[in-house]
Design an enzyme around this catalytic site. Structure first.
Site, short mmCIF file in Angstrom:
data_model
loop_
_atom_site.label_atom_id
_atom_site.label_comp_id
_atom_site.label_asym_id
_atom_site.label_seq_id
_atom_site.Cartn_x
_atom_site.Cartn_y
_atom_site.Cartn_z
N ASP A 187 0.82 -1.20 0.00
CA ASP A 187 0.00 0.00 0.00
C ASP A 187 0.86 1.26 0.00
O ASP A 187 1.92 1.32 0.63
CB ASP A 187 -0.89 -0.01 1.25
CG ASP A 187 -1.78 1.20 1.37
OD1 ASP A 187 -2.61 1.40 0.47
OD2 ASP A 187 -1.63 1.95 2.35
N GLU B 244 1.28 -0.45 -5.09
CA GLU B 244 0.33 0.62 -5.37
C GLU B 244 1.14 1.90 -5.44
O GLU B 244 1.46 2.51 -4.42
CB GLU B 244 -0.74 0.73 -4.28
CG GLU B 244 -1.81 1.73 -4.63
CD GLU B 244 -2.37 2.50 -3.45
OE1 GLU B 244 -3.38 3.20 -3.62
OE2 GLU B 244 -1.80 2.42 -2.36
#
Length: 712
Positions: free
Chosen positions: A394, A447
């Site tokens: 993330d 990401e």
């Protein structure tokens, strides 16, 4: 400190070396036992042969007495107000962690950190119990507290193991299910209760204690694991179903989820599921992205072995498992990692590098060896202990740049004067290189929303070493495009074609994720203009275009059947929509889309190879039409999308070969709720590849080259 001061500190449970005073000691040639039993009426040593040796009070609640030569094991018998109990002495036991482990911890190179730090059921000195170890290098004292000592740690002070910063204590008779925390005294002298950073289980939030756990799980996914080690994910089909466990079907456990999720995902044809973060977190509204227990699967849905069962079942059903991993920041909750030993420890001490303004969280100190080791080992932990097939990392962009979401003067350049976080880059390279070396066949997925170069380039060439990168540019551009009224889309053609200019610069995943169906954005279906029927048609056409586009695929739960309300972690997705035929047919379309995609290796085998892709045109270009070919030695597939709201009849299109091209997918088929506009199953191209194709409004066709032109 003089002897009196040391004894007082031992009596109060704040001495860093309690084993030097308590336990079994040889005073010259005379063995002596010392035990801390404040306010006891009497204390005795009970030897293995049953003999008793009464101890006398020495000082500050410490009792002592001479025991027979050769004594090694014994119990302490304590009497309080007429009540007598026996217990093994924690302070007679040798350290349960070795010098090599301590060295590797200090170097940040212990790749199995979870096996030596934390709480472990073990056997020491002839008795069963739990060994507790914790890294707290600047603490003055550390105690273990829990339900077993009424949360009073004075009797369970830990010993410091020197410059390693590790503290250790073996407590006999404890076992699985014991709740505990560490009580840590800072250099200022104040005490704080902290959950174990290495706990492998925790209480169900809002309770925050750590829980002793162990595993006896027997895996049954050897076929999957052996095959995984031989695969290269970039050369495999990958269609990912992203879900939030708590709101997919609320009330399910890890085990009951297996019974419902597996047949559902199988029916839809997805190759993988991706779980939003399952590491323990205090606030459900963070969706799991503010982690307090990096090594503890959230107990909201069951035990760690229950999660193993779910993943095992998914593997047995030939479904891969990706899990969100959050090494970019962590919350400031007082019980967790922040200011762990009274000072900045896991977080960078400089707030310009150690605090994330937008999220109100701390940022890891990636330049500290032990912290980097904590995170690298954590990635390996989920892969090794839970057999996950990949980690979606993330917020990588927030890690890469020192000025991420900061104004001038709020960040400090690196040693070269640049904005890159060199320590974070080194960490990402290390975790990726280590994970791929130890576990071939996995997928590390970034990401990452910027144009940072080489995200999926090998670390040997200076890249970050990820296997895949989310294509956030494609996602933003394409969703902006489909939100435009079809009447005006011709003016925004480049939004849908710009991605082809960089589609092969990285190994991409195309994400329609949870972030795109919250915060006023609507859902994939409701982004589409027009009537409900047009929204459904637009969704089918867009997804077929997406599945044919170079890159792997990810779709968030609910979008597969046309969710119409924004997602909320507090309630289930709108399953009732599947009672409506139009939404049933959309789900059926997703199933056929995935199955056809998996059958056609042209759509996934050479995703990052520009020579396997060709944009197709015609003498009279139509800006509402996007056509391209995907090519392998096994065959060629053409995707043709009409993003206008009207049928385009007999569009002249130059295909890669002359001959027959068969419709293998038509998003406007009546079985999917469309009008059935198409080409009766096939089109023929002349010797130059010229074909005349009828395109349904808002629809996408997939054509597979069949060789010989069909007879008229």
């Amino acid at each position: 400190m003089n002897e009196s001061e040391i004894l007082q500190a031992v009596g109060e449970g704040r001495w860093h070396a309690p084993h030097e005073v308590l336990g079994l000691h040889t005073n010259g040639s005379t063995p002596v036992v010392r035990a801390l039993r404040p306010l006891a009426d009497a204390v005795a040593v009970v030897l293995n042969d049953g003999a008793r040796v009464a101890l006398s009070h020495w000082s500050d609640g410490i009792w002592h007495g001479v025991v027979p030569a050769g004594t090694t094991a014994y119990q302490l018998e304590s009497t309080y107000a007429g009540h007598t109990s026996r217990a093994d002495d924690p302070y007679r036991h040798a350290p349960t962690i070795g010098e090599l482990d301590l060295h590797l911890i200090g170097e940040g190179r212990h790749e199995e950190l979870w096996r030596v730090l934390g709480a472990h059921v073990t056997h020491s000195g002839g008795v069963d119990g739990v060994s507790f170890t914790v890294w707290a290098p600047r603490a003055r004292a550390v105690r273990v507290v829990g339900s077993f000592n009424h949360w009073d740690g004075r009797l369970h002070a830990m010993r410091s193991l020197g410059s390693s910063g590790v503290w250790e204590l073996f407590i006999p008779a404890l076992g699985v299910g014991t709740t505990y925390k560490f009580e840590i005294q800072s250099q200022r002298g104040d005490w704080a209760l902290k959950a174990d950073p290495m706990a492998r289980a925790a209480e169900v939030p809002p309770s925050t204690a750590s829980v002793v756990t162990d595993t006896a799980y027997a895996w049954h996914d050897s076929d999957w694991m052996n095959a995984r080690a031989r695969r290269e994910p970039s050369q495999q089909p990958m269609a990912i179903y992203e879900l939030h466990v708590g709101s997919w079907r609320p009330g399910l456990t890890y085990r009951t989820l297996a019974d419902e999720l597996i047949p559902y995902v199988t029916s839809l044809g997805f190759t993988h599921v991706e779980f939003m973060p399952l590491a323990e977190h205090p606030f459900g509204g963070s969706w799991g992205y503010q982690v307090s227990g990096y090594y503890a699967p959230t107990s909201r849905f069951g035990s760690p072995d229950d999660l193993r069962y779910l993943i095992d079942r998914l593997h047995q059903a030939d479904i891969g498992v990706i899990m969100d991993w959050v090494p970019g920041h962590f919350p400031k909750d007082a019980f967790a990692l922040g200011r762990f030993d009274g000072e900045a420890l896991y977080e960078h001490p400089d707030p310009r590098r150690g605090e994330h303004k937008d999220w109100g969280t701390y940022i890891f100190d990636y330049g500290r060896r032990e912290v980097r080791g904590f995170l690298v080992a954590n990635a390996l932990y989920w892969i090794e202990e839970f057999h996950v097939d990949g980690l979606r990392v993330d917020a990588v962009a927030s890690m890469l740049y020192l000025d991420y979401s900061r104004e001038d003067g709020e960040w400090e350049p690196n040693v070269h004067g640049g904005r890159e976080n060199l320590e974070a880059i080194q960490f990402l390279q290390e975790v990726n290189a280590t994970a791929y070396k130890k576990h071939p066949g996995i997928a590390m997925i970034a990401e990452e929303s910027t144009s940072f170069p080489g995200v999926t380039a090998p670390t040997s060439r200076g890249g970050l070493g990820f296997g895949f990168k989310w294509n956030m540019g494609w996602m933003n551009d394409s969703l902006r495009y489909v939100g435009v009224d079809p009447m005006y889309r011709s003016h925004h053609h480049s939004d849908m074609t710009f991605s082809f200019a960089y589609a092969f610069s990285e190994n991409f995943v195309l994400p329609i994720s949870h972030d795109e169906v919250v915060h006023g954005k609507g859902t994939l279906l409701t982004r589409m203009p027009g009537s409900h029927e047009q929204q459904l048609a637009g969704t089918r056409g867009y997804l077929a275009y997406m599945w044919a586009h170079p890159g792997k695929q990810l779709l968030f739960m609910g979008q597969e059947f046309g969710q119409m309300s924004e997602w909320s972690e507090a309630r289930a997705i709108d399953w009732y929509l599947l009672e409506q035929p139009a939404h049933q047919k959309l789900a059926g379309f997703i199933g056929d889309l995935n199955r056809t995609y998996r059958e056609l290796d042209a759509l996934w085998l050479r995703d990052s190879d520009a020579t396997a892709f060709r944009l197709l045109g015609a003498p009279s270009e139509n800006p509402d039409v996007i056509a391209f070919a995907r090519i392998t030695t096994h065959g060629t597939v053409v995707s043709v999308s009409n993003f206008s709201g009207v049928t385009i009849a007999q569009l002249a299109l130059d295909l890669p070969h002359g001959g027959a091209w068969y419709e293998v997918l038509n998003s406007d088929a009546t079985t999917y709720g469309g009008d059935g506009i198409g080409n009766f199953g096939a089109v023929g191209a002349d010797e130059n590849g010229r074909a005349y194709v009828t395109l349904p409004p808002l629809g996408t066709l997939w054509l597979r080259y069949g060789g010989k032109r069909p007879e008229k």
